[in-house]
Motif scaffolding. Sequence first.
Motif, PDB file in Angstrom:
ATOM      1  N   LEU A 135       0.761  -1.221  -0.009  1.00 45.34           N
ATOM      2  CA  LEU A 135      -0.019   0.050   0.089  1.00 45.34           C
ATOM      3  C   LEU A 135       0.840   1.338  -0.227  1.00 45.34           C
ATOM      4  O   LEU A 135       0.668   2.235  -0.672  1.00 45.34           O
ATOM      5  N   THR A 136       1.935   1.362   0.971  1.00 46.67           N
ATOM      6  CA  THR A 136       2.791   2.473   0.861  1.00 46.67           C
ATOM      7  C   THR A 136       3.517   2.744  -0.390  1.00 46.67           C
ATOM      8  O   THR A 136       3.841   3.796  -1.097  1.00 46.67           O
ATOM      9  N   ASP A 137       3.729   1.484  -1.195  1.00 39.92           N
ATOM     10  CA  ASP A 137       4.419   1.723  -2.419  1.00 39.92           C
ATOM     11  C   ASP A 137       3.793   2.276  -3.538  1.00 39.92           C
ATOM     12  O   ASP A 137       3.942   2.849  -4.620  1.00 39.92           O
ATOM     13  N   SER A 138       2.269   2.151  -3.313  1.00 41.16           N
ATOM     14  CA  SER A 138       1.295   2.601  -4.389  1.00 41.16           C
ATOM     15  C   SER A 138       0.699   4.204  -4.146  1.00 41.16           C
ATOM     16  O   SER A 138       0.022   4.667  -4.945  1.00 41.16           O
ATOM     17  N   CYS A 139       0.863   4.339  -2.726  1.00 42.24           N
ATOM     18  CA  CYS A 139       0.354   5.881  -2.448  1.00 42.24           C
ATOM     19  C   CYS A 139       1.114   6.888  -2.652  1.00 42.24           C
ATOM     20  O   CYS A 139       2.313   6.808  -2.845  1.00 42.24           O
ATOM     21  N   THR A 152      -8.397  14.842  -5.700  1.00 43.89           N
ATOM     22  CA  THR A 152      -7.050  13.968  -6.607  1.00 43.89           C
ATOM     23  C   THR A 152      -7.654  12.480  -6.645  1.00 43.89           C
ATOM     24  O   THR A 152      -7.693  11.748  -7.510  1.00 43.89           O
ATOM     25  N   LEU A 153      -7.782  11.828  -5.467  1.00 40.66           N
ATOM     26  CA  LEU A 153      -8.237  10.558  -5.321  1.00 40.66           C
ATOM     27  C   LEU A 153      -9.454  10.140  -6.063  1.00 40.66           C
ATOM     28  O   LEU A 153      -9.637   9.109  -6.667  1.00 40.66           O
ATOM     29  N   PHE A 154     -10.506  10.959  -5.833  1.00 39.09           N
ATOM     30  CA  PHE A 154     -11.763  10.917  -6.436  1.00 39.09           C
ATOM     31  C   PHE A 154     -11.623  10.832  -8.121  1.00 39.09           C
ATOM     32  O   PHE A 154     -12.253  10.058  -8.992  1.00 39.09           O
ATOM     33  N   GLN A 159      -9.150  -0.815  -3.829  1.00 38.18           N
ATOM     34  CA  GLN A 159      -8.737  -1.357  -5.259  1.00 38.18           C
ATOM     35  C   GLN A 159      -8.003  -2.695  -5.576  1.00 38.18           C
ATOM     36  O   GLN A 159      -8.320  -3.507  -6.251  1.00 38.18           O
ATOM     37  N   PHE A 160      -7.186  -2.887  -4.606  1.00 36.78           N
ATOM     38  CA  PHE A 160      -6.507  -4.350  -4.503  1.00 36.78           C
ATOM     39  C   PHE A 160      -7.521  -5.578  -4.010  1.00 36.78           C
ATOM     40  O   PHE A 160      -6.536  -6.468  -3.747  1.00 36.78           O
ATOM     41  N   ASN A 161      -8.665  -5.122  -3.501  1.00 35.63           N
ATOM     42  CA  ASN A 161      -9.542  -6.308  -3.044  1.00 35.63           C
ATOM     43  C   ASN A 161      -8.829  -6.817  -1.978  1.00 35.63           C
ATOM     44  O   ASN A 161      -9.121  -8.154  -1.697  1.00 35.63           O
ATOM     45  N   MET A 165      -6.399   8.116   4.351  1.00 33.52           N
ATOM     46  CA  MET A 165      -7.408   8.122   3.364  1.00 33.52           C
ATOM     47  C   MET A 165      -6.920   7.123   2.189  1.00 33.52           C
ATOM     48  O   MET A 165      -7.576   6.003   1.962  1.00 33.52           O
ATOM     49  N   GLU A 166      -5.924   7.298   1.320  1.00 31.87           N
ATOM     50  CA  GLU A 166      -5.348   6.828   0.212  1.00 31.87           C
ATOM     51  C   GLU A 166      -5.324   5.366   0.557  1.00 31.87           C
ATOM     52  O   GLU A 166      -5.288   4.451  -0.157  1.00 31.87           O
ATOM     53  N   MET A 167      -4.716   5.158   1.854  1.00 33.34           N
ATOM     54  CA  MET A 167      -4.245   3.605   2.069  1.00 33.34           C
ATOM     55  C   MET A 167      -5.496   2.623   2.108  1.00 33.34           C
ATOM     56  O   MET A 167      -5.387   1.601   1.391  1.00 33.34           O
TER      57      MET A 167
END
Length: 241
Positions: free
Chosen positions: A179-183, A236-238, A200-202, A192-194
């Motif tokens: 998760l940290t690699d993707s954020c 941005t996330l939206f 997203q990754f199910n 929030m992004e985590m």
Amino acid sequence: MAPSPDKYSVLLPTYNERENLPLIIWLLVKHFNQSGHDFEIIVIDDGSPDGTLEAAKQLQKIYGEDKIVLRPRAKKLGLGTAYIHGIKHATGNFIFIMDADLSHHPKFIPDFLKVQQEHDYDVVSGTRYACGGGVHGWDLKRKIISRGANYLAQVLLRPGASDLTGSFRLYKKDVLQRLTDSCVSKGYVFQMEMLVRARQFNLTIGEVPITFVDRVYGESKLGGNEIISYAKGLLTLFATT
């Protein structure tokens, strides 16, 4: 009963937490010792001018270098990078993230452990907004800001979790690394992004009700800049998830 093979690393990013650190560490040690699980507490201090690192060094002498791991940084570099820095030094296969200012009470740790073990969740998130969770010590303005921010995030992002902006969570270490690699977010938006990326990754997400208590010592680090940053990050996330 055989001891658990699991080890839990607690990441504690700090900035000006000299007065809070001895108590939060005492509570963490107490509740982990009662649970019987192996643990370590990784203190990531960002150059606090109030002597937080010196206090941490004294605590390390009391509890031992195997339990209190010091991984300081020269200056304030943000919450997300603090977690990335901490993961590199964590030897546990599970990682807790939490605040060092006593707003997250370690008494809830057994609940996190129980929920994770029963369902093998990838992430267990502490929630203030469901299952009996709550907040103490906030004025009406702070409650409205927090509720509003969380509601807006729920509407726009539909993350599958009731508390997006909280920062008391338990992760499998490999999951947190992914998760940290993707954020890409910084600061408060990072939390929030985590959870959005986890959806997203199910990945599987469990929840534990917690009571958030406003800090006892020191000043809140939430200000106008953080609120503006949150709004930008949310949009941005939206647009990108």
